[in-house]
Scaffold this motif. Structure first.
Motif, PDB file in Angstrom:
ATOM      1  N   ARG A  51      87.565 -12.242  77.278  1.00 33.55           N
ATOM      2  CA  ARG A  51      88.238 -11.271  78.155  1.00 33.55           C
ATOM      3  C   ARG A  51      88.083 -11.609  79.629  1.00 33.55           C
ATOM      4  O   ARG A  51      89.002 -11.390  80.417  1.00 33.55           O
ATOM      5  N   ALA A  52      86.922 -12.120  80.018  1.00 36.62           N
ATOM      6  CA  ALA A  52      86.660 -12.451  81.424  1.00 36.62           C
ATOM      7  C   ALA A  52      85.435 -13.358  81.502  1.00 36.62           C
ATOM      8  O   ALA A  52      84.646 -13.434  80.559  1.00 36.62           O
ATOM      9  N   ASP A 111      89.815 -14.069  84.911  1.00 39.16           N
ATOM     10  CA  ASP A 111      90.407 -13.370  83.776  1.00 39.16           C
ATOM     11  C   ASP A 111      90.321 -14.267  82.541  1.00 39.16           C
ATOM     12  O   ASP A 111      89.740 -15.353  82.592  1.00 39.16           O
ATOM     13  N   ALA A 136      89.976  -7.209  86.010  1.00 43.80           N
ATOM     14  CA  ALA A 136      90.259  -8.536  85.449  1.00 43.80           C
ATOM     15  C   ALA A 136      90.709  -8.458  84.005  1.00 43.80           C
ATOM     16  O   ALA A 136      91.429  -9.334  83.533  1.00 43.80           O
ATOM     17  N   VAL A 137      90.266  -7.431  83.301  1.00 44.98           N
ATOM     18  CA  VAL A 137      90.566  -7.350  81.860  1.00 44.98           C
ATOM     19  C   VAL A 137      91.898  -6.682  81.615  1.00 44.98           C
ATOM     20  O   VAL A 137      92.364  -5.845  82.238  1.00 44.98           O
TER      21      VAL A 137
END
Length: 137
Positions: A51-52, A111, A136-137
């Motif tokens: 996810r990040a 990201d 970011a997600v």
């Protein structure tokens, strides 16, 4: 009398610089240049998160880097799909120059695709890192 005026002006400028630096230190912000930058696993020397990814540029003699390492590892452990990758700035000078990293610790929030979405120079607060991950997600 001239020496006193010079001392007052120098003190005022130094105080202003110090206050501005403290205000910006550790704040996760967006730079327009960063949005176009993508980092790969090969460049980082570690796997990207699902996810990040929290990327920390540090050096061996950097005292705030140790505290930053603890904060980022704790946040990565709390949030599923997030990894923490630490890059030795002294060993990866070409990457440091390309990303315009001026001091350590510098934290980049990537990201899932490896695009830089936030950056902080200095020790970030845990709450700020979590908020940046939310974006970011």
């Amino acid at each position: 009398m001239t020496g006193l005026v010079v001392c007052v002006v120098v003190l005022a400028l130094a105080t202003t610089f110090g206050l501005l630096r403290v205000r910006r230190d550790g704040r996760l912000r967006v730079r327009t240049k960063d949005g176009a930058v993508r980092l790969t696993e090969a460049e980082l020397g570690g796997a990207l998160g699902e996810r990040a990814t929290l990327v920390q540029f540090s050096t061996a003699f950097c005292q705030p880097c140790r505290a930053t390492r603890r904060v980022l590892a704790e946040v990565a452990g709390m949030v599923d799909g997030v990894t923490h990758v630490e890059v030795d700035a002294e060993e990866r000078l070409e990457l440091v120059r390309r990303l315009e990293i001026l001091r350590t610790p510098t934290v980049l929030v990537l990201d899932a695709g490896g695009r830089v979405v936030r950056r902080a120079a200095g020790l970030p607060r845990k709450a700020d890192v979590i908020a940046a991950l939310g974006r970011a997600v």
